[in-house]
Design an enzyme around this catalytic site. Structure first.
Site, PDB file in Angstrom:
ATOM      1  N   GLU A  27       2.452  10.164 -26.886  1.00  0.00           N
ATOM      2  CA  GLU A  27       1.906   9.863 -25.541  1.00  0.00           C
ATOM      3  C   GLU A  27       0.408   9.551 -25.598  1.00  0.00           C
ATOM      4  OE1 GLU A  27       3.627  10.604 -22.223  1.00  0.00           O
ATOM      5  OE2 GLU A  27       5.366  11.727 -22.906  1.00  0.00           O
ATOM      6  N   GLY A  74       3.851   1.624 -31.987  1.00  0.00           N
ATOM      7  CA  GLY A  74       3.607   2.903 -31.307  1.00  0.00           C
ATOM      8  C   GLY A  74       2.434   2.745 -30.362  1.00  0.00           C
TER       9      GLY A  74
HETATM   10  N1  CAA Z   1      -0.574   1.886 -15.000  1.00  0.00           N
HETATM   11  C1  CAA Z   1      -0.291   0.640 -14.564  1.00  0.00           C
HETATM   12  N2  CAA Z   1      -0.727  -0.491 -15.165  1.00  0.00           N
HETATM   13  C2  CAA Z   1      -1.460  -0.353 -16.271  1.00  0.00           C
HETATM   14  C3  CAA Z   1      -1.779   0.919 -16.812  1.00  0.00           C
HETATM   15  C4  CAA Z   1      -1.310   2.056 -16.107  1.00  0.00           C
HETATM   16  N3  CAA Z   1      -1.590   3.288 -16.553  1.00  0.00           N
HETATM   17  N4  CAA Z   1      -2.497   0.753 -17.924  1.00  0.00           N
HETATM   18  C5  CAA Z   1      -2.647  -0.570 -18.090  1.00  0.00           C
HETATM   19  N5  CAA Z   1      -2.024  -1.239 -17.089  1.00  0.00           N
HETATM   20  C6  CAA Z   1      -1.969  -2.680 -16.883  1.00  0.00           C
HETATM   21  C7  CAA Z   1      -3.379  -3.218 -16.767  1.00  0.00           C
HETATM   22  O1  CAA Z   1      -3.820  -3.194 -15.421  1.00  0.00           O
HETATM   23  C8  CAA Z   1      -3.229  -4.627 -17.294  1.00  0.00           C
HETATM   24  O2  CAA Z   1      -2.713  -5.444 -16.242  1.00  0.00           O
HETATM   25  P1  CAA Z   1      -3.160  -6.977 -16.084  1.00  0.00           P
HETATM   26  O3  CAA Z   1      -2.640  -7.687 -17.324  1.00  0.00           O
HETATM   27  O4  CAA Z   1      -2.512  -7.428 -14.811  1.00  0.00           O
HETATM   28  O5  CAA Z   1      -4.665  -6.957 -16.016  1.00  0.00           O
HETATM   29  C9  CAA Z   1      -2.151  -4.518 -18.338  1.00  0.00           C
HETATM   30  O6  CAA Z   1      -1.419  -3.332 -18.030  1.00  0.00           O
HETATM   31  C10 CAA Z   1      -2.715  -4.423 -19.745  1.00  0.00           C
HETATM   32  O7  CAA Z   1      -3.489  -3.240 -19.811  1.00  0.00           O
HETATM   33  P2  CAA Z   1      -4.744  -3.076 -20.763  1.00  0.00           P
HETATM   34  O8  CAA Z   1      -5.584  -4.336 -20.692  1.00  0.00           O
HETATM   35  O9  CAA Z   1      -5.380  -1.791 -20.432  1.00  0.00           O
HETATM   36  O10 CAA Z   1      -4.091  -3.032 -22.197  1.00  0.00           O
HETATM   37  P3  CAA Z   1      -4.840  -2.706 -23.540  1.00  0.00           P
HETATM   38  O11 CAA Z   1      -4.126  -3.521 -24.547  1.00  0.00           O
HETATM   39  O12 CAA Z   1      -6.314  -2.805 -23.418  1.00  0.00           O
HETATM   40  O13 CAA Z   1      -4.614  -1.167 -23.774  1.00  0.00           O
HETATM   41  C11 CAA Z   1      -3.457   0.752 -24.497  1.00  0.00           C
HETATM   42  C12 CAA Z   1      -3.399  -0.635 -23.870  1.00  0.00           C
HETATM   43  C13 CAA Z   1      -4.345   1.640 -23.672  1.00  0.00           C
HETATM   44  C14 CAA Z   1      -3.922   0.751 -25.938  1.00  0.00           C
HETATM   45  C15 CAA Z   1      -2.021   1.144 -24.386  1.00  0.00           C
HETATM   46  O14 CAA Z   1      -1.236   0.264 -25.168  1.00  0.00           O
HETATM   47  C16 CAA Z   1      -1.743   2.550 -24.773  1.00  0.00           C
HETATM   48  O15 CAA Z   1      -2.014   3.466 -24.003  1.00  0.00           O
HETATM   49  N6  CAA Z   1      -1.137   2.745 -25.955  1.00  0.00           N
HETATM   50  C17 CAA Z   1      -0.572   4.024 -26.293  1.00  0.00           C
HETATM   51  C18 CAA Z   1       0.882   3.961 -26.051  1.00  0.00           C
HETATM   52  C19 CAA Z   1       1.474   5.305 -25.895  1.00  0.00           C
HETATM   53  O16 CAA Z   1       0.920   6.203 -25.296  1.00  0.00           O
HETATM   54  N7  CAA Z   1       2.660   5.424 -26.423  1.00  0.00           N
HETATM   55  C20 CAA Z   1       3.397   6.610 -26.271  1.00  0.00           C
HETATM   56  C21 CAA Z   1       4.839   6.273 -26.117  1.00  0.00           C
HETATM   57  S1  CAA Z   1       5.775   7.478 -25.273  1.00  0.00           S
HETATM   58  C22 CAA Z   1       5.927   8.756 -26.294  1.00  0.00           C
HETATM   59  O17 CAA Z   1       5.320   8.876 -27.289  1.00  0.00           O
HETATM   60  C23 CAA Z   1       6.850   9.843 -25.848  1.00  0.00           C
HETATM   61  C24 CAA Z   1       8.205   9.798 -26.405  1.00  0.00           C
HETATM   62  O18 CAA Z   1       8.749   8.822 -26.807  1.00  0.00           O
HETATM   63  C25 CAA Z   1       8.900  11.041 -26.374  1.00  0.00           C
END
Ligand code: CAA
Length: 405
Positions: free
Chosen positions: A363, A131
């Site tokens: 989300e 998740g």
């Molecule tokens: N837009 C574009 N690119 C992005 C981005 C964004 N918002 N966020 C990160 N990236 C890119 C980064 O630039 C990075 O690129 P590079 O490898 O080229 O440098 C890459 O992605 C990795 O990003 P991070 O280093 O920021 O990754 P992280 O591991 O530090 O953090 C996290 C990731 C913030 C924890 C992320 O995994 C996260 O937000 N997790 C939560 C997931 C989530 O919200 N799930 C919900 C699912 S949807 C839902 O619930 C709805 C449903 O089904 C109905």
């Protein structure tokens, strides 16, 4: 800085309000109690142009800006969260992603029928074992000639049993972690692809939530969105849009709690006065009024960045986190103000509480947003401009755009 709504924005707000009040509000208590999803609501939303609100007219949409989208989400969730969830998955997590990342052929093929509501769309990232740690998904995509074979499962997918198109994420190489993720459009009817409904949810009982299963599902190359390995960025940019709709909807839920509480505080008397005269009740109502305003201001700020096509990951996370926490607290306080009546479904506030609970999880959990905001503040996280930025809103570029609704 101007906080006035344009005439277009007011017309969108009024049209969506009128739709939700007429078509859903009289029935929602019963639909929620019976756990019934009403497909005809989606058809009406499509006919009114709500499902294509921020999509340009050239792809069948209505071409409105992100303030309009926020107002629509607010009005929908004021009546019930299931309505706003439709906007989150169909518009936020899917259609806006196709607009941002799809080729022209892919937009014509999937985005146009989605914007008109002819086809319904959702998003499949979350899995039974992944998740918050979205980069560790276990669904795989194995290249086989001009197609991929998808295997795995998705969980907690809104509109799973209703949607026609699914924007699904799978790994082409699990050893690459998040850099192996790849995005695909899976269509209902593809052999080996099945969906199911999850029963027993705490809230959003009038909505449809389910699971997806892929058993050697053959997905043609032309259904891949972006390049191999671009899936994590695509998923995160989808979530930037989905979170916005969730936060904007939470503004509406807070307003619903405030309105219900004010009404009840005038009706109910204790100790010889209406309960609105008691300072501890006033404190809860004042907090709701404050939370409504701060949530809306953060929403408007994120919307303004989106209108200009500027990266807004930090601002969107902030507004989603704050607005959803405010809505949950407001619903809890609304029950407290209603006393024992708030504990029964004679009043809507118990439904508001159950509905507000999920948004603090999906989300991006409250904890993910807390970590993100701390990392931004501490300078550990700095967002780069995107290779594929979201195009600026059409309605923003052309504020005089004629209404097509
Ligand atoms: N837009 C574009 N690119 C992005 C981005 C964004 N918002 N966020 C990160 N990236 C890119 C980064 O630039 C990075 O690129 P590079 O490898 O080229 O440098 C890459 O992605 C990795 O990003 P991070 O280093 O920021 O990754 P992280 O591991 O530090 O953090 C996290 C990731 C913030 C924890 C992320 O995994 C996260 O937000 N997790 C939560 C997931 C989530 O919200 N799930 C919900 C699912 S949807 C839902 O619930 C709805 C449903 O089904 C109905």
């Amino acid at each position: 800085m101007n906080f006035d709504l344009t005439s277009d924005q007011k017309q969108v707000r009024d049209m969506v309000r009128e739709f939700a009040q007429r078509e859903v509000a009289p029935y929602i208590q019963e639909w929620d109690a019976k756990g019934e999803f009403h497909r005809e609501v989606l058809t009406k939303m499509g006919e009114l142009g709500i499902l294509g609100l921020p999509i340009p007219e050239e792809y069948g949409g209505s071409g409105f800006d992100y303030i309009s989208l926020a107002l629509a989400c607010e009005e929908l969730e004021y009546v019930d969260t299931f309505l706003r969830v439709i906007m989150s998955v169909h518009v936020g997590l899917n259609s806006l992603a196709l607009l941002q990342w799809g080729t022209e052929a892919q937009k014509q093929r999937w985005l146009t029928p989605q914007a008109t509501g002819e086809k319904i769309a959702t998003f499949g990232l979350t899995e039974p074992n992944a998740g918050s740690d979205a980069g560790s998904i276990e669904t795989t995509a194995t290249r086989d000639g001009d197609s991929y074979l998808l295997n795995g499962a998705k969980m907690w997918i809104s509109l799973a049993e209703v949607a026609d198109h699914f924007l699904v994420f799978a790994s082409v190489d699990r050893s690459l972690k998040h850099k192996g993720l790849t995005a695909f459009v899976v269509e209902r009817g593809m052999p080996g692809f099945t969906t199911g409904t999850i029963k027993g949810k705490l809230g959003v009982r009038a909505g449809n939530t389910g699971e997806l299963a892929f058993d050697n599902v053959r997905v043609p190359l032309e259904n891949r969105i972006g390049e191999e390995g671009e899936g994590f960025k695509i998923a995160m940019s989808c979530i930037d849009q989905g979170r916005f709709t969730v936060g904007a909807g939470a503004v509406g839920l807070t307003r619903a709690c405030l309105d219900a509480s004010v009404r009840y505080a005038h009706e109910r008397e204790t100790f010889g006065v209406e309960i609105g005269r008691h300072q501890l009740v006033q404190q809860m109502i004042a907090k709701m009024a404050l939370g409504y305003e701060t949530s809306w201001l953060l929403t408007a700020k994120a919307a303004e960045l989106k209108n200009r096509g500027v990266r807004n990951t930090r601002e969107t996370s902030l507004m989603k986190w704050h607005a959803c926490d405010v809505a949950l607290q407001s619903a809890d306080d609304a029950i407290q103000i209603h006393g024992a009546y708030g504990f029964s479904n004679e009043y809507p506030v118990e439904r508001f509480w159950r509905n507000s609970r999920g948004a603090v999880i999906y989300e991006g959990t409250r904890e993910i947003h807390t970590i993100l905001q701390a990392e931004y503040a501490l300078g550990y996280r700095n967002d780069k401009p995107l290779s594929h930025p979201q195009p600026p809103a059409v309605g923003y570029e052309n504020p005089e755009l004629a209404l097509t609704l």
